[in-house]
Design an enzyme around this catalytic site. Structure first.
Site: not given
Ligand code: 7PM
Length: 274
Positions: A219, A253
């Site tokens: 991130k 995750r």
């Molecule tokens: C761009 C920016 C693409 C951020 C994808 C993301 C989380 C999640 C996501 C989290 C839970 C990513 C994020 N982040 N679900 N879905 N917790 N529970 O890095 O932090 O995948 S999307």
């Protein structure tokens, strides 16, 4: 020391592997090449020691344009069915749409992962009719604008309060407390400083006595601190995984399953001597 106490002290979080499902490749309901590559990714993650596969529709991504229900269903459900038919692995569905949730549950999803914490229409009712776990993530604001000017009186207390309220609403509709996983939502309406304060103080959520999911992998909180592009964030991501695991996170995750499993094994080996 008893065997039981050793086990209690051993840190062993579940690793949730992020399955990349790109919109273009699946908007037709599953182009063969991409579908096949998603299944290959799943097989690789299983060989690398993953515990849960998280299938994400684009609609939960910060800054992303909304994906239609039809497109999200077409992208996620065939893949869920194919994974469940071929592999013995838990699958989590990253969605905020009630219809996607209900179809996912009908096709064997093990966890619903909702970055909007079941606040969209119909979601509470769908989960109330099932008995699978649900991850409630905290987000301040809405994806397109949430990074503009995040504000908290106290980032930990405010997020804790949000969980207390959402847990209460869940219980009122019949979603038992023991099905709930909480997630502070790194990067979802938080400044760099707020993200690191959250990471440092994750242990404070222990008082809610619920499993905690931590999602920091690749991130911006890592990229912006280290000035690294997204393909150069592995060291930072592993460090955040270890910091979360040390504070009893139940699920980590990640994109990089193999490396995270290795890092957690090293941590676990030291924990038993503490
Ligand atoms: C761009 C920016 C693409 C951020 C994808 C993301 C989380 C999640 C996501 C989290 C839970 C990513 C994020 N982040 N679900 N879905 N917790 N529970 O890095 O932090 O995948 S999307």
């Amino acid at each position: 020391m008893t065997a039981k106490s050793l086990q209690t002290n051993t840190i062993n979080p579940q690793v949730m592997g992020i399955l990349n499902v790109t919109p273009d490749s699946f908007s037709d309901g599953g182009k063969f090449a991409s579908f096949d590559s998603a299944l290959k990714q799943v097989e690789q993650m299983i060989n690398d020691g993953v515990d849960i596969i998280d299938i994400g529709g684009e609609s939960t991504r910060p800054g992303a344009v909304d994906v239609s229900e039809e497109d999200e269903l077409a992208r996620v459900i065939p893949l869920l069915k194919a994974i469940k038919a071929r592999f013995d692995i838990k699958v989590s569905i990253d969605t905020s749409k009630a219809k996607v949730m209900s179809q996912a549950i009908a096709h064997g999803a093990d966890i619903i992962n909702d970055v909007r914490a079941l606040q969209n229409t119909g979601c509470l009712a769908v989960l109330a009719q099932s008995d699978i776990p649900v991850c409630l993530m905290h987000m301040q604001g809405m994806p397109r604008t949430m990074q503009d000017n995040p504000h908290y009186d106290d980032v930990i207390d405010d997020i804790k309060q949000f969980f207390i309220e959402r847990i209460k609403v869940c219980e009122q509709v019949g979603i038992k407390r023991d099905r709930i996983i909480i997630d502070p939502g790194f990067g979802f309406g938080k400044t760099l400083e707020q993200n690191y304060q959250l990471l440092a103080q994750l242990h404070q959520f222990a008082e809610l006595e619920l499993p905690l999911l931590s999602g920091t992998s690749r991130k911006s909180m890592i990229g912006n601190l280290l000035h690294r592009n997204v393909d150069e964030r592995l060291a930072g991501s592993l460090t955040t995984a270890i910091i979360a695991a040390q504070q009893n996170a139940s699920i980590i995750r990640v994109h990089d399953v193999k490396e995270t499993v290795d890092a957690l094994k090293v941590l676990s080996m030291t924990q038993k001597y503490q």
